[in-house]
Design an enzyme around this catalytic site. Structure first.
Site, PDB file in Angstrom:
ATOM      1  N   HIS A  63       0.870  -1.186   0.000  1.00 25.31           N
ATOM      2  CA  HIS A  63       0.000   0.000   0.000  1.00 25.31           C
ATOM      3  C   HIS A  63       0.901   1.228   0.000  1.00 25.31           C
ATOM      4  O   HIS A  63       1.599   1.475   0.984  1.00 25.31           O
ATOM      5  CB  HIS A  63      -0.904   0.001   1.239  1.00 25.31           C
ATOM      6  CG  HIS A  63      -1.835  -1.177   1.273  1.00 25.31           C
ATOM      7  ND1 HIS A  63      -3.098  -1.145   0.727  1.00 25.31           N
ATOM      8  CD2 HIS A  63      -1.678  -2.445   1.743  1.00 25.31           C
ATOM      9  CE1 HIS A  63      -3.686  -2.328   0.879  1.00 25.31           C
ATOM     10  NE2 HIS A  63      -2.835  -3.137   1.497  1.00 25.31           N
ATOM     11  N   ARG A  65      -0.374   4.251  -0.562  1.00 22.04           N
ATOM     12  CA  ARG A  65      -1.252   5.296   0.036  1.00 22.04           C
ATOM     13  C   ARG A  65      -1.408   6.570  -0.781  1.00 22.04           C
ATOM     14  O   ARG A  65      -2.045   7.509  -0.303  1.00 22.04           O
ATOM     15  CB  ARG A  65      -0.777   5.679   1.439  1.00 22.04           C
ATOM     16  CG  ARG A  65      -0.680   4.528   2.427  1.00 22.04           C
ATOM     17  CD  ARG A  65      -2.018   3.934   2.763  1.00 22.04           C
ATOM     18  NE  ARG A  65      -1.933   2.990   3.882  1.00 22.04           N
ATOM     19  CZ  ARG A  65      -2.639   1.875   3.961  1.00 22.04           C
ATOM     20  NH1 ARG A  65      -3.496   1.549   3.003  1.00 22.04           N
ATOM     21  NH2 ARG A  65      -2.528   1.087   4.993  1.00 22.04           N
ATOM     22  N   HIS A 180      -8.758 -10.634  -1.672  1.00 22.12           N
ATOM     23  CA  HIS A 180      -8.696 -10.491  -0.218  1.00 22.12           C
ATOM     24  C   HIS A 180      -9.809 -11.407   0.284  1.00 22.12           C
ATOM     25  O   HIS A 180     -10.992 -11.067   0.203  1.00 22.12           O
ATOM     26  CB  HIS A 180      -8.966  -9.024   0.147  1.00 22.12           C
ATOM     27  CG  HIS A 180      -9.132  -8.785   1.606  1.00 22.12           C
ATOM     28  ND1 HIS A 180      -8.223  -8.056   2.331  1.00 22.12           N
ATOM     29  CD2 HIS A 180     -10.097  -9.150   2.474  1.00 22.12           C
ATOM     30  CE1 HIS A 180      -8.617  -7.992   3.601  1.00 22.12           C
ATOM     31  NE2 HIS A 180      -9.765  -8.648   3.707  1.00 22.12           N
ATOM     32  N   HIS A 233      -2.553 -12.710   1.027  1.00 23.28           N
ATOM     33  CA  HIS A 233      -2.263 -12.909   2.461  1.00 23.28           C
ATOM     34  C   HIS A 233      -2.960 -14.094   3.140  1.00 23.28           C
ATOM     35  O   HIS A 233      -3.757 -13.913   4.068  1.00 23.28           O
ATOM     36  CB  HIS A 233      -2.484 -11.621   3.258  1.00 23.28           C
ATOM     37  CG  HIS A 233      -3.728 -10.823   2.957  1.00 23.28           C
ATOM     38  ND1 HIS A 233      -4.976 -11.370   2.870  1.00 23.28           N
ATOM     39  CD2 HIS A 233      -3.900  -9.488   2.751  1.00 23.28           C
ATOM     40  CE1 HIS A 233      -5.860 -10.421   2.626  1.00 23.28           C
ATOM     41  NE2 HIS A 233      -5.225  -9.273   2.545  1.00 23.28           N
ATOM     42  N   ASN A 279      -5.073  -7.355   9.210  1.00 25.47           N
ATOM     43  CA  ASN A 279      -6.190  -8.119   8.651  1.00 25.47           C
ATOM     44  C   ASN A 279      -5.737  -8.845   7.388  1.00 25.47           C
ATOM     45  O   ASN A 279      -5.287  -8.193   6.463  1.00 25.47           O
ATOM     46  CB  ASN A 279      -7.341  -7.177   8.316  1.00 25.47           C
ATOM     47  CG  ASN A 279      -8.594  -7.951   7.970  1.00 25.47           C
ATOM     48  OD1 ASN A 279      -8.770  -9.077   8.417  1.00 25.47           O
ATOM     49  ND2 ASN A 279      -9.441  -7.367   7.154  1.00 25.47           N
ATOM     50  N   ASP A 306       2.407  -7.088   2.262  1.00 25.69           N
ATOM     51  CA  ASP A 306       1.189  -6.348   2.636  1.00 25.69           C
ATOM     52  C   ASP A 306       1.582  -5.095   3.433  1.00 25.69           C
ATOM     53  O   ASP A 306       0.946  -4.748   4.433  1.00 25.69           O
ATOM     54  CB  ASP A 306       0.206  -7.220   3.421  1.00 25.69           C
ATOM     55  CG  ASP A 306      -1.171  -6.563   3.541  1.00 25.69           C
ATOM     56  OD1 ASP A 306      -1.366  -5.486   2.949  1.00 25.69           O
ATOM     57  OD2 ASP A 306      -2.049  -7.125   4.222  1.00 25.69           O
TER      58      ASP A 306
HETATM   59  O1  DOR Z   1      -4.080  -5.130   7.611  1.00 26.34           O
HETATM   60  C1  DOR Z   1      -4.474  -4.730   6.525  1.00 26.34           C
HETATM   61  N1  DOR Z   1      -4.273  -3.460   6.134  1.00 26.34           N
HETATM   62  N2  DOR Z   1      -5.143  -5.564   5.736  1.00 26.34           N
HETATM   63  C2  DOR Z   1      -5.738  -5.152   4.607  1.00 26.34           C
HETATM   64  O2  DOR Z   1      -6.310  -5.965   3.947  1.00 26.34           O
HETATM   65  C3  DOR Z   1      -5.710  -3.725   4.220  1.00 26.34           C
HETATM   66  C4  DOR Z   1      -4.542  -3.058   4.811  1.00 26.34           C
HETATM   67  C5  DOR Z   1      -4.621  -1.556   4.726  1.00 26.34           C
HETATM   68  O3  DOR Z   1      -4.943  -1.016   3.668  1.00 26.34           O
HETATM   69  O4  DOR Z   1      -4.299  -0.906   5.718  1.00 26.34           O
END
Ligand code: DOR
Length: 430
Positions: A63, A65, A180, A233, A279, A306
């Site tokens: 990510h 962001r 996911h 994941h 997650n 992740d």
């Molecule tokens: O822990 C997680 N963070 N799992 C995800 O699937 C999304 C991610 C996030 O974008 O922060």
């Protein structure tokens, strides 16, 4: 021209694991020489004795962001962290703001990465508009704009009919659909793995079945449609087993796990450490062991971090209100190298998990190999160096890692992306 001499060249895609000299020319791999290093080489020479020289590492689940959450991370800082972790390529998820469900966002990410990035960036576009799980995005248009794959990561495509259509539509393009896997009704209200640790700490749990039901459904849809499915994941024992069954049945299904799932269990939640809130949630020891076995026997194809940066505002708070996510770009390599400790995972398998397989999953041409003509994406690794992962060494804007203060072994010492050195470990560190 660059000559990396005397390193252990590990390139599983070409079946190579031997001491040699790698020559890079005009952004491509020119070739590998064995025997004595060439004398009077007309270019820069890097001594790689005692080091591994491997195809640039590839993280297919990151990510960055940007756009929208630049205070957590942006393309510049995320790819700097990637290069420092040995990664020359990352695939970034679509849960930005706006969501990457249009060609404008996909193009913006590519252009920004070309201007400011320290690694190759492959945008993963959303499966559904606004990640709403309702209406499909325009795969043809998005792939034309440069999307490497499709995923609603962070959210499950709960509607099975939509998932069927998605798999059917993606098939002629040859894209993998990245899922996911989480049944949102089963996991609703959960903040940790449902089990003894959650009970003891008084945290509401989400059962492993929430992930497993979702994986099973999507494997069956992949079977029905013949589409390419990639499960993100994977964190549970049965999740690994379902992937194993799918592969045995000859289905076009691959899977990844993240270092935190094979390094930690939900025991890490002790003290309500929100840096270990993620997650899918960290699971139990039996799940962790099953993941290790899946990595060993080839069931799990790739390790992906992740990398999920989050600011203090959403992490320094009460456990149930905290955001899910762990940053991973600078710890993924050493935590994966640690898999070799009991001798069951070879150096070549580590390189396969972090480079060759990720390239294959996303069909990244010229990546994940050091074959002549491949892109000059190279990571030089010191597999032995012991170092401490300190907060001040984190190049991400966010510091949410449960591994801060850990003593790790092995790190990237030089990261070269398309022939350009993008990271060099500080002297004294090597
Ligand atoms: O822990 C997680 N963070 N799992 C995800 O699937 C999304 C991610 C996030 O974008 O922060």
């Amino acid at each position: 021209m660059l000559l990396i001499k005397g390193g252990r060249i590990i390139d599983p895609a070409s079946g190579r694991d031997e001491i040699g000299h790698l020559v890079l020319k005009e952004g491509k791999v020119d070739g590998v020489l064995s025997g004595d290093a060439p004398e009077g080489f007309a270019g820069k020479v890097v001594d790689a004795s005692g080091m591994w020289v491997v195809p640039g590492l590839i993280d297919i689940h990151v990510h960055l962001r940007e756009p929208g959450f630049e205070w957590k991370e942006d393309i510049r800082t995320g790819t700097k962290a990637a290069a420092a972790g040995g990664f020359t390529s990352v695939a970034c998820m679509a849960n930005t703001e706006p969501v990457n469900d249009t060609i404008e966002v996909t193009r913006f990410i590519i252009e920004k990465a070309n201007r400011e990035g320290s690694a190759n960036v492959f945008p993963v576009a959303a499966i559904s508009r606004g990640l709403s799980g309702k209406e499909m995005t325009d795969f043809a248009e998005l792939s034309e704009a440069g999307a490497a794959a499709f995923s609603d990561d962070g959210k499950y495509v709960a509607n099975p009919l939509l998932m069927r259509r998605v798999m059917e539509y993606a098939r002629p393009f040859g894209f993998p659909v990245l899922v996911h896997a989480e049944d949102p009704d089963l996991s609703a209200g959960g903040h940790a793995n449902e089990g003894w640790n959650a009970i003891r700490l008084g945290i509401a749990g989400a059962p492993a079945a929430a992930e497993e039901v979702a994986i099973a459904r999507d494997i069956l849809i992949a079977r029905q449609t013949g589409g390419r499915l990639h499960i993100q994941h994977i964190s549970t024992k049965m999740g690994v087993e379902l992937l194993r069954m799918a592969k045995r049945a000859g289905l076009n299904v691959t899977g990844e796990t993240a270092p935190h799932y094979f390094t930690l269990t939900d025991a890490a939640l002790e003290g309500y450490d929100t840096n270990a809130k993620v997650n899918p949630p960290l699971r139990g020891e039996e799940d962790r062991m099953a993941i290790l076995e899946g990595l060993r026997d080839g069931t799990i194809d790739a390790v992906a971090s992740d990398h999920a940066p989050h600011d203090n505002y959403v992490k320094d708070c009460e456990f149930s209100s905290a955001a899910n996510g762990i940053i991973g770009l600078q710890t993924s390599l050493p935590l994966t190298l640690a898999l070799m400790a009991d001798g069951k995972i070879s150096p070549a398998r580590v390189v396969e998990l972090l480079s060759a397989s990720p390239a294959q999953i996303l069909s990244l041409r010229g990546k994940g190999t050091l074959a002549p003509g491949a892109d000059a994406d190279v990571t030089m690794i010191d597999p032995e160096e012991e170092w401490e992962f300190r907060k001040e060494d984190i190049l991400s804007k966010s510091k949410n890692s449960p591994f801060i203060g850990w003593k790790l072994r092995g790190r990237a010492v030089i990261t070269i992306c398309r022939g350009v050195v993008r990271y060099e470990a500080p002297r004294g560190a090597v």
